[in-house]
Design an enzyme around this catalytic site. Structure first.
Site, PDB file in Angstrom:
ATOM      1  N   GLN A 177     -19.034  -2.489  32.792  1.00  0.00           N
ATOM      2  CA  GLN A 177     -18.599  -1.316  32.029  1.00  0.00           C
ATOM      3  C   GLN A 177     -19.593  -0.194  32.335  1.00  0.00           C
ATOM      4  O   GLN A 177     -20.696  -0.164  31.794  1.00  0.00           O
ATOM      5  CB  GLN A 177     -18.580  -1.632  30.533  1.00  0.00           C
ATOM      6  CG  GLN A 177     -17.768  -2.874  30.179  1.00  0.00           C
ATOM      7  CD  GLN A 177     -16.278  -2.658  30.332  1.00  0.00           C
ATOM      8  OE1 GLN A 177     -15.658  -1.890  29.594  1.00  0.00           O
ATOM      9  NE2 GLN A 177     -15.682  -3.347  31.299  1.00  0.00           N
ATOM     10  N   ALA A 182     -13.472   0.408  20.639  1.00  0.00           N
ATOM     11  CA  ALA A 182     -13.592  -0.268  21.924  1.00  0.00           C
ATOM     12  C   ALA A 182     -13.650   0.730  23.075  1.00  0.00           C
ATOM     13  O   ALA A 182     -13.553   1.948  22.882  1.00  0.00           O
ATOM     14  CB  ALA A 182     -12.434  -1.247  22.102  1.00  0.00           C
ATOM     15  N   HIS A 183     -13.772   0.187  24.288  1.00  0.00           N
ATOM     16  CA  HIS A 183     -13.949   1.049  25.464  1.00  0.00           C
ATOM     17  C   HIS A 183     -12.745   1.966  25.684  1.00  0.00           C
ATOM     18  O   HIS A 183     -11.604   1.611  25.441  1.00  0.00           O
ATOM     19  CB  HIS A 183     -14.236   0.224  26.719  1.00  0.00           C
ATOM     20  CG  HIS A 183     -13.232  -0.829  27.049  1.00  0.00           C
ATOM     21  ND1 HIS A 183     -13.509  -1.869  27.892  1.00  0.00           N
ATOM     22  CD2 HIS A 183     -11.955  -1.019  26.647  1.00  0.00           C
ATOM     23  CE1 HIS A 183     -12.452  -2.636  28.009  1.00  0.00           C
ATOM     24  NE2 HIS A 183     -11.501  -2.145  27.263  1.00  0.00           N
ATOM     25  N   ASN A 184     -13.075   3.191  26.098  1.00  0.00           N
ATOM     26  CA  ASN A 184     -12.093   4.221  26.468  1.00  0.00           C
ATOM     27  C   ASN A 184     -11.334   4.824  25.282  1.00  0.00           C
ATOM     28  O   ASN A 184     -10.384   5.588  25.481  1.00  0.00           O
ATOM     29  CB  ASN A 184     -11.078   3.694  27.494  1.00  0.00           C
ATOM     30  CG  ASN A 184     -11.738   3.044  28.684  1.00  0.00           C
ATOM     31  OD1 ASN A 184     -12.696   3.570  29.224  1.00  0.00           O
ATOM     32  ND2 ASN A 184     -11.246   1.888  29.085  1.00  0.00           N
TER      33      ASN A 184
END
Length: 351
Positions: A207, A248-250
Site C-alpha cells: 500500500q 479503509a484505503h482509497n
C-alpha cells in the site's frame, strides 16, 4: 476566569457572535450549565425552560436570543444577545476556559523527544516526552505534538494542528492546518490489501499511497485511517470523525461530514459533502453516498445511494419506510397469529 461582561461583548461583537450587551456590566468568574448556575457565572440559554432555574440563582451573565431575552427580568444580570447561542458557546468557551495546549508541564521540547536532524522545529511548537519525528518532516507554526506520538518520515503537519498522546502518523501523509488528532489515532496504516492463491494463502499487496487530511479536521481517539493503495485516502476540510472509526484505503470524505463512533467505511467508498453517519454505520466498498445524506440507526449501506435523504437500518432504506417497517416488526407475533387464524378459516371454507 475573571472578566467583565462588557469585555466579552467587545471580544465577539466584530464577528457577529454577540450582537448586543443589555443591562448591568457584571463580573464573570465561571461558565457553567444553567442547572448549576450561581453568583458570578455565565450561562447559555437556548430554550425558555431553563429560565426558571436562573431567576433565583443570581447569575452574572446570560447569553441568549432576542426572543428569550425579552422574557428575562433580572436587575443585576448582563444579557448578551447571540443569533446562534451554540456558536457563541463554542467560541466563548474556546477563548476563556479551553485547555491551553501550549502550556506544558514538560517545557517546550522535552529532552526525551527524538527529532531527526533534518527537521526544522518552529520556535512556537510544543513537543512532548517520548515523541519521535522522522526525516524530512515539515512542521507548521505552533504545532503541538504530545507524549509518545510517532511522526514518520516525509510527513507534513500544518500550522496550529494539535496531536494528542500516542498517535501515529505514517510516512508521507499530509495533515492540514488547525486539525485535532485525539489520543491513539493512526493515520496512514497499510490498507487491507491481500491476494489469495489456490490454497487461500494470503499475499500482501504493498500500500504505497498516502492519507491527505484537510484543514480544521478532528479525528477521534483510536480511529484508524488507512493509506491508499496507489494514490490518496482523502479527508476534506471541516470533517469531524468520532472515536473508534475506521476508514479503509482509497476512501474519500468530502467537506463537513460527521462520522459518529464505530463507523466503518470499506475501501474506495466516497462520501459527498455534509454527510452524517450515526454510530456504528457500516459501508461496503466502492459505495457512493451523495451530499446532505443522513445514515441512522446502525445503517448498513450495501450499494450506492442515488438520492440525498435520510436512510436507516441494514440494508439501508429510506427513513419513512424504515419507521413503518420497525413499527410492524414490534407487532410481528400478533400479525403472525392473525395470519395463521386466517389460513385456518380459508382452509375450512375450501373444503
Amino acid at each position: 476566569m475573571d472578566i467583565l461582561s462588557s469585555e466579552i461583548y467587545q471580544d465577539f461583537k466584530q464577528q457577529g457572535l454577540i450582537t448586543a450587551h443589555i443591562g448591568a456590566d457584571t463580573r464573570v468568574t465561571g461558565i457553567v450549565p444553567a442547572e448549576a448556575a450561581g453568583s458570578g457565572d455565565l450561562v447559555f440559554v437556548e430554550h425558555e425552560k431553563y429560565l426558571a432555574a436562573l431567576l433565583p440563582a443570581g447569575v452574572a451573565t446570560i447569553v441568549t436570543t432576542q426572543a428569550i431575552a425579552e422574557k428575562i427580568e433580572l436587575e443585576n444580570t448582563a444579557i448578551l444577545l447571540a443569533p446562534n447561542v451554540r456558536m457563541a458557546m463554542a467560541y466563548i468557551r474556546q477563548k476563556y476556559v479551553d485547555r491551553d495546549v501550549y502550556h506544558s508541564e514538560w517545557g517546550r521540547i522535552h529532552a526525551t523527544a527524538v527529532i531527526h536532524e533534518s527537521v526544522i522545529v518552529p520556535d512556537n511548537a510544543v513537543i512532548g516526552p517520548g515523541v519521535v519525528i522522522g526525516k524530512d518532516v515539515q512542521l507548521g507554526s505552533a504545532v503541538v505534538i504530545m507524549a509518545n506520538t510517532v511522526i514518520e518520515f516525509d510527513v507534513v503537519i500544518g500550522a496550529r494542528t494539535v496531536i494528542y498522546p500516542s498517535c501515529v502518523v505514517s510516512y508521507g501523509c499530509l495533515i492540514g492546518d488547525d486539525c485535532i488528532l485525539k489520543a491513539a489515532c493512526v493515520i496512514g496504516s497499510d490498507g487491507q490489501g491481500f491476494a489469495q492463491d489456490e490454497h487461500f494463502h494470503h499475499h500482501r499487496i504493498p500500500q504505497t499511497g498516502r492519507v491527505v487530511i484537510g484543514n480544521k479536521v478532528v479525528i477521534g481517539s483510536v480511529t484508524t485511517i488507512d493509506r491508499a493503495t496507489y494514490t490518496e485516502t482523502k479527508i476534506h476540510d471541516g470533517c469531524i470523525i468520532d472515536a473508534q472509526c475506521h476508514l479503509a484505503h482509497n476512501v474519500i470524505i468530502e467537506e463537513d461530514c460527521i462520522l459518529v463512533a464505530q463507523t466503518g467505511i470499506a475501501g474506495s467508498s466516497h462520501f459527498g459533502k455534509r454527510v452524517i453517519a450515526s454510530g456504528q454505520t457500516g459501508v461496503l466498498d466502492h459505495v457512493h453516498i451523495p451530499d446532505d445524506t443522513m445514515l441512522l440507526h446502525r445503517a448498513g449501506v450495501h450499494s450506492s445511494i442515488k438520492e440525498s435523504g435520510i436512510y436507516a437500518y441494514g440494508p439501508a432504506q429510506p427513513f419513512k419506510k424504515y419507521t413503518k417497517n420497525i413499527a410492524i416488526f414490534q407487532r410481528l407475533s400478533e400479525v403472525w397469529t392473525r395470519l395463521r387464524r386466517l389460513e385456518k378459516q380459508v382452509a375450512k371454507l375450501s373444503k
